[in-house]
Scaffold this motif. Structure first.
Motif, mmCIF file in Angstrom:
data_model
loop_
_atom_site.group_PDB
_atom_site.id
_atom_site.type_symbol
_atom_site.label_atom_id
_atom_site.label_comp_id
_atom_site.label_asym_id
_atom_site.label_seq_id
_atom_site.Cartn_x
_atom_site.Cartn_y
_atom_site.Cartn_z
ATOM 1 N N ALA A 171 59.116 -5.208 50.672
ATOM 2 C CA ALA A 171 58.736 -4.429 49.487
ATOM 3 C C ALA A 171 58.610 -2.945 49.811
ATOM 4 O O ALA A 171 59.140 -2.092 49.100
ATOM 5 N N VAL A 172 57.884 -2.601 50.892
ATOM 6 C CA VAL A 172 57.659 -1.181 51.201
ATOM 7 C C VAL A 172 58.897 -0.524 51.789
ATOM 8 O O VAL A 172 59.012 0.704 51.793
ATOM 9 N N GLY A 173 59.839 -1.331 52.289
ATOM 10 C CA GLY A 173 61.074 -0.741 52.817
ATOM 11 C C GLY A 173 61.845 0.033 51.763
ATOM 12 O O GLY A 173 62.531 1.022 52.071
ATOM 13 N N ASN A 174 61.709 -0.373 50.510
ATOM 14 C CA ASN A 174 62.401 0.324 49.419
ATOM 15 C C ASN A 174 61.753 1.659 49.073
ATOM 16 O O ASN A 174 62.307 2.425 48.288
ATOM 17 N N LEU A 175 60.574 1.947 49.634
ATOM 18 C CA LEU A 175 59.858 3.175 49.288
ATOM 19 C C LEU A 175 60.190 4.338 50.206
ATOM 20 O O LEU A 175 59.764 5.461 49.947
ATOM 21 N N LEU A 176 60.899 4.087 51.290
ATOM 22 C CA LEU A 176 61.268 5.185 52.192
ATOM 23 C C LEU A 176 62.243 6.100 51.467
ATOM 24 O O LEU A 176 63.411 5.765 51.264
ATOM 25 N N ASP A 177 61.744 7.268 51.073
ATOM 26 C CA ASP A 177 62.477 8.129 50.137
ATOM 27 C C ASP A 177 63.047 9.355 50.848
ATOM 28 O O ASP A 177 62.749 10.496 50.491
ATOM 29 N N PHE A 178 63.856 9.127 51.872
ATOM 30 C CA PHE A 178 64.432 10.254 52.612
ATOM 31 C C PHE A 178 65.543 10.945 51.823
ATOM 32 O O PHE A 178 65.918 12.078 52.140
ATOM 33 N N SER A 179 66.078 10.283 50.811
ATOM 34 C CA SER A 179 67.096 10.928 49.970
ATOM 35 C C SER A 179 66.509 12.121 49.220
ATOM 36 O O SER A 179 67.186 13.131 49.014
ATOM 37 N N THR A 180 65.225 12.011 48.816
ATOM 38 C CA THR A 180 64.565 13.142 48.160
ATOM 39 C C THR A 180 64.439 14.315 49.116
ATOM 40 O O THR A 180 64.636 15.471 48.730
ATOM 41 N N LEU A 181 64.099 14.039 50.377
ATOM 42 C CA LEU A 181 64.007 15.115 51.380
ATOM 43 C C LEU A 181 65.355 15.813 51.544
ATOM 44 O O LEU A 181 65.415 17.049 51.597
ATOM 45 N N LYS A 182 66.436 15.043 51.601
ATOM 46 C CA LYS A 182 67.767 15.632 51.745
ATOM 47 C C LYS A 182 68.110 16.510 50.551
ATOM 48 O O LYS A 182 68.631 17.626 50.706
ATOM 49 N N ARG A 183 67.794 16.024 49.343
ATOM 50 C CA ARG A 183 68.086 16.798 48.131
ATOM 51 C C ARG A 183 67.245 18.077 48.086
ATOM 52 O O ARG A 183 67.750 19.149 47.731
ATOM 53 N N LEU A 184 65.957 17.968 48.454
ATOM 54 C CA LEU A 184 65.089 19.144 48.456
ATOM 55 C C LEU A 184 65.544 20.165 49.483
ATOM 56 O O LEU A 184 65.480 21.377 49.240
ATOM 57 N N TRP A 185 66.017 19.712 50.631
ATOM 58 C CA TRP A 185 66.468 20.632 51.679
ATOM 59 C C TRP A 185 67.694 21.428 51.225
ATOM 60 O O TRP A 185 67.841 22.606 51.528
ATOM 61 N N GLN A 186 68.543 20.765 50.465
ATOM 62 C CA GLN A 186 69.729 21.458 49.951
ATOM 63 C C GLN A 186 69.376 22.423 48.826
ATOM 64 O O GLN A 186 69.984 23.487 48.702
ATOM 65 N N TYR A 187 68.364 22.062 48.027
ATOM 66 C CA TYR A 187 68.041 22.860 46.841
ATOM 67 C C TYR A 187 66.985 23.921 47.118
ATOM 68 O O TYR A 187 67.145 25.083 46.725
ATOM 69 N N ASN A 188 65.880 23.542 47.753
ATOM 70 C CA ASN A 188 64.781 24.478 47.996
ATOM 71 C C ASN A 188 64.067 24.076 49.277
ATOM 72 O O ASN A 188 63.346 23.080 49.311
ATOM 73 N N LYS A 189 64.266 24.846 50.336
ATOM 74 C CA LYS A 189 63.729 24.482 51.651
ATOM 75 C C LYS A 189 62.203 24.536 51.692
ATOM 76 O O LYS A 189 61.582 23.848 52.504
ATOM 77 N N LEU A 190 61.577 25.346 50.828
ATOM 78 C CA LEU A 190 60.114 25.371 50.796
ATOM 79 C C LEU A 190 59.562 24.045 50.285
ATOM 80 O O LEU A 190 58.554 23.542 50.790
ATOM 81 N N ASP A 191 60.224 23.465 49.286
ATOM 82 C CA ASP A 191 59.814 22.136 48.805
ATOM 83 C C ASP A 191 60.039 21.080 49.879
ATOM 84 O O ASP A 191 59.239 20.148 50.023
ATOM 85 N N ALA A 192 61.130 21.225 50.624
ATOM 86 C CA ALA A 192 61.387 20.291 51.728
ATOM 87 C C ALA A 192 60.302 20.404 52.797
ATOM 88 O O ALA A 192 59.882 19.398 53.384
ATOM 89 N N MET A 193 59.826 21.620 53.052
ATOM 90 C CA MET A 193 58.728 21.817 54.007
ATOM 91 C C MET A 193 57.446 21.149 53.502
ATOM 92 O O MET A 193 56.675 20.597 54.289
ATOM 93 N N THR A 194 57.215 21.205 52.188
ATOM 94 C CA THR A 194 56.061 20.509 51.608
ATOM 95 C C THR A 194 56.172 19.012 51.850
ATOM 96 O O THR A 194 55.195 18.348 52.210
ATOM 97 N N TRP A 195 57.360 18.459 51.634
ATOM 98 C CA TRP A 195 57.604 17.029 51.871
ATOM 99 C C TRP A 195 57.297 16.675 53.318
ATOM 100 O O TRP A 195 56.556 15.715 53.591
ATOM 101 N N CYS A 196 57.844 17.451 54.243
ATOM 102 C CA CYS A 196 57.653 17.169 55.671
ATOM 103 C C CYS A 196 56.190 17.314 56.074
ATOM 104 O O CYS A 196 55.667 16.504 56.847
ATOM 105 N N GLY A 197 55.530 18.364 55.547
ATOM 106 C CA GLY A 197 54.124 18.570 55.871
ATOM 107 C C GLY A 197 53.254 17.423 55.406
ATOM 108 O O GLY A 197 52.379 16.945 56.144
ATOM 109 N N THR A 198 53.495 16.953 54.184
ATOM 110 C CA THR A 198 52.735 15.814 53.654
ATOM 111 C C THR A 198 53.023 14.553 54.451
ATOM 112 O O THR A 198 52.108 13.799 54.801
ATOM 113 N N PHE A 199 54.286 14.320 54.766
ATOM 114 C CA PHE A 199 54.708 13.140 55.517
ATOM 115 C C PHE A 199 54.015 13.087 56.881
ATOM 116 O O PHE A 199 53.423 12.067 57.259
#
Length: 447
Positions: free
Chosen positions: A253-281
């Motif tokens: 069940a929790v394997g489906n929650l690994l949302d690294f695709s969002t990190l990839k999309r954020l890194w391409q669009y806005n690196k500050l948002d990607a940094m927020t993702w990484c910091g929270t993670f």
């Protein structure tokens, strides 16, 4: 709840999924490790105890996971190829966890795997409901536990809301934060009369529910009814339920929650948002879940300040013979060397006004022929007290340099605030234009 950005929620959910996954590995391997909230301690303990794993437990857990994956991915395609109706396929594919629970319990009970091979089972579960009792409202207890209670309620709500928002986004639905707060509050008040745990939206349970195809709150009502029946009469049936099978259900069940695709999309669009993702993670993974999500919110707010500290500023000119004015770096436009028209695409507040002041003073210093400076305010939704003070200093500096200052396209709420403090009268109403086109025409005539 509005401070929980998508980056914070996605980073929190992904890290929490890993934490939950590793917490189940001990049941999957049949090993004993000390209870800890540290991810590194858990991983270290797993590696240290891995030579003592229980082979039968691992095989049973592995078969459970394989069966669940087949139900989730392969069975539906097979049944569809055989011409089975969709109305039958959906309940069959969603019944994987139930079949795993029943089948593994039968296998353990028939072959006494708990006694012969040490497979850990759920064991004896007490029957009946807890007694109804009045909550203890002793003043000393309230003083002692008040701060902790507030922290628990805050973190519980944030976790429930972030999980709900994440799962709702998968179905293009919305979660009302106020309604969630009312629901959680009501549930916790009720739980106080039965001595229950603090109630929140648990990640693992929510995901299992979602994976089973739940779409509305009726699923929780049905779950509650079946739980009541189970607690009253069916608890002996769960004695032989192996913990490794339950671990397999949660891991899938929790394997489906690994949302690294969002990190990839954020890194391409806005690196500050990607940094927020990484910091929270990282914060959730290496501190605690409640601390991690709060750290993520602070990182998000800090990066917002960084982002808005240097607002986008564009020098604009007229597009052809139209009334439109656009960035000189993006469009072929006409400008006047004696008029500097500048558009700021950000609200002005204490963080960014010094940057604007320095930028404009540098421009007029480099371009000696400038006689008029026009600030286009179409992108300004707010001017705070510090920004207004800086703006007044800028006007005085420009006046000393022989440059007149004008405004255009000031929004109504901003104009009202400026008028309330006397700025409009001090600057002169004739220096505030309704449109940039009107301002440029009048200033060009003066030139």
């Amino acid at each position: 709840a509005n401070f929980l950005s998508q980056a914070v929620i996605s980073g929190f959910i992904s890290a929490a999924a890993i934490l939950i996954g590793f917490s189940q590995v001990k049941h999957l391997l049949g090993i004993k490790i000390p209870q800890t909230e540290s991810f590194l301690s858990t991983v270290t303990a797993i590696f240290q105890e891995s030579p003592h794993l229980n082979g039968i437990t691992l095989i049973l857990g592995g078969l459970s996971i394989a069966l669940l994956l087949y139900f989730n991915r392969g069975l539906g395609q097979y049944l569809k190829s055989r011409g089975i109706p969709e109305s039958i396929i959906i309940p069959l594919t969603k019944s994987g966890p139930l079949i795993v629970v029943i089948a593994s319990s039968i296998v353990v009970g028939l072959f006494h795997l708990d006694q012969s091979f040490g497979v850990k089972v759920v064991g004896e579960i007490p029957k009946g409901f807890p007694p109804l009792t009045l909550p203890n409202l002793d003043l000393n207890h309230l003083q002692l536990l008040g701060t902790s209670a507030l922290a628990i309620s805050f973190v519980g709500f944030m976790e429930a809301f972030s999980v709900g928002q994440f799962l709702a986004s998968k179905q293009r639905k919305k979660v009302e934060a106020n309604q969630e707060l009312i629901a959680l509050g009501s549930a916790n008040i009720t739980a106080s009369f039965t001595g229950g745990y603090p109630i929140t939206g648990g990640l693992s349970r929510s995901v299992v529910n979602y994976s089973a195809g739940a779409n509305t709150g009726l699923a929780s009502v049905i779950t509650a009814v079946f739980l009541m029946l189970t607690v009253l009469v069916l608890t002996p049936l769960f004695y032989y339920l192996p913990q490794t099978s339950l671990a397999g259900i949660i891991l899938v069940a929790v394997g489906n929650l690994l949302d690294f695709s969002t990190l990839k999309r954020l890194w391409q669009y806005n690196k500050l948002d990607a940094m927020t993702w990484c910091g929270t993670f990282v914060a959730v993974l290496f501190t605690r879940a409640e601390q991690g999500i709060i750290i993520g919110v602070f990182i998000s707010l800090l990066l917002h300040l960084v982002r808005t500290s240097k607002p986008h500023i564009a020098i604009v000119g007229r597009v052809g013979n139209t009334e439109h004015f656009r960035n000189i770096l993006r469009h072929p436009v006409t400008t006047c060397p004696h008029i500097l028209a500048v558009r700021v695409d950000e609200s002005l507040y204490f963080v960014n006004t010094k940057y604007l002041e320095n930028y404009l003073l540098k421009l007029v210093t480099e371009q000696k022929e400038i006689e008029y400076l026009l600030l286009v305010c179409s992108g300004i939704n707010l001017i705070d007290g510090s920004a207004l003070e800086t703006l007044q200093h800028l006007i005085d500096d420009l006046k000393g340099m022989g440059i007149e200052f004008y405004l255009s396209e000031v929004k109504g709420p901003v104009f009202d605030q400026l008028e309330k403090v006397g700025f409009v009268d001090k600057l002169g109403r004739d220096r505030i234009f309704l449109s940039t086109d009107q301002a440029m025409k009048e200033l060009s005539q003066r030139v």
